[in-house]
Design a protein around this motif. Structure first.
Motif, mmCIF file in Angstrom:
data_model
loop_
_atom_site.group_PDB
_atom_site.id
_atom_site.type_symbol
_atom_site.label_atom_id
_atom_site.label_comp_id
_atom_site.label_asym_id
_atom_site.label_seq_id
_atom_site.Cartn_x
_atom_site.Cartn_y
_atom_site.Cartn_z
ATOM 1 N N LYS A 63 46.354 38.075 47.298
ATOM 2 C CA LYS A 63 45.906 38.418 45.704
ATOM 3 C C LYS A 63 45.738 40.125 45.703
ATOM 4 C CE LYS A 63 42.767 34.645 46.597
ATOM 5 N NZ LYS A 63 41.304 33.725 46.722
ATOM 6 N N ILE A 64 44.998 40.984 46.968
ATOM 7 C CA ILE A 64 45.600 42.336 46.570
ATOM 8 C C ILE A 64 46.820 43.052 46.112
ATOM 9 C CG2 ILE A 64 44.778 44.471 47.990
ATOM 10 C CD1 ILE A 64 42.937 42.743 49.354
ATOM 11 N N LEU A 65 47.424 42.496 46.640
ATOM 12 C CA LEU A 65 49.364 42.514 46.289
ATOM 13 C C LEU A 65 49.924 42.449 45.371
ATOM 14 C CD1 LEU A 65 51.634 42.053 49.392
ATOM 15 C CD2 LEU A 65 50.422 44.454 48.729
ATOM 16 N N LYS A 66 48.842 40.955 44.275
ATOM 17 C CA LYS A 66 49.194 40.965 42.944
ATOM 18 C C LYS A 66 48.921 41.472 42.156
ATOM 19 C CE LYS A 66 50.480 35.633 43.406
ATOM 20 N NZ LYS A 66 49.701 34.386 43.879
ATOM 21 N N GLU A 67 47.588 41.929 42.601
ATOM 22 C CA GLU A 67 46.398 42.656 41.796
ATOM 23 C C GLU A 67 47.180 43.819 41.505
ATOM 24 O OE1 GLU A 67 41.516 44.526 41.926
ATOM 25 O OE2 GLU A 67 42.183 42.423 42.271
ATOM 26 N N ILE A 68 47.852 45.161 42.831
ATOM 27 C CA ILE A 68 48.620 45.607 42.190
ATOM 28 C C ILE A 68 49.006 46.344 41.952
ATOM 29 C CG2 ILE A 68 49.384 48.115 44.396
ATOM 30 C CD1 ILE A 68 47.223 46.911 46.186
ATOM 31 N N GLU A 69 50.342 45.067 41.905
ATOM 32 C CA GLU A 69 51.423 45.153 41.366
ATOM 33 C C GLU A 69 51.103 44.689 39.700
ATOM 34 O OE1 GLU A 69 53.948 41.950 42.169
ATOM 35 O OE2 GLU A 69 54.091 42.700 44.296
ATOM 36 N N TYR A 70 50.117 44.044 39.490
ATOM 37 C CA TYR A 70 49.503 44.066 38.678
ATOM 38 C C TYR A 70 48.959 45.413 37.853
ATOM 39 C CZ TYR A 70 46.545 42.703 33.916
ATOM 40 O OH TYR A 70 46.657 42.917 32.815
#
Length: 93
Positions: A63-70
């Motif tokens: 979830k954190i990696l997806k948020e960073i990519e976003y």
């Protein structure tokens, strides 16, 4: 009448007695000794708890990696929107 000689019935020779003691000692070692079944069961329960925690951590990391990519791929306005939403200023509909 059938008479039972109790002395003969309960008579245990030395080899049988030694084998019985050996069997008892082996069973005790298996269940309660060092690295016995009780230790194995405790370690297995601990292993399951750690495995569940690792699964939760992996999900959280994704979830954190997806948020960073976003955040990296979007404009400053969308980043402001995310920040305001996390602070509770903008409520989710």
């Amino acid at each position: 009448m059938l008479s039972i000689n109790l002395n003969k019935f309960f008579k245990i020779d030395k080899i049988t007695f030694i084998l019985f003691i050996l069997l008892f000692w082996l069973q005790y070692s298996f269940w309660f000794g060092k690295n016995g079944f009780c230790d194995y069961f405790f370690i297995y329960k601990t292993f399951i708890k750690i495995k569940k925690n690792n699964i939760k951590a992996r999900i959280n990391n994704k979830k954190i990696l997806k948020e960073i990519e976003y955040i990296n791929n979007n404009t400053l306005e969308s980043i402001k929107g995310i920040a305001l939403s996390k602070l509770g200023i903008i409520k989710k509909s």
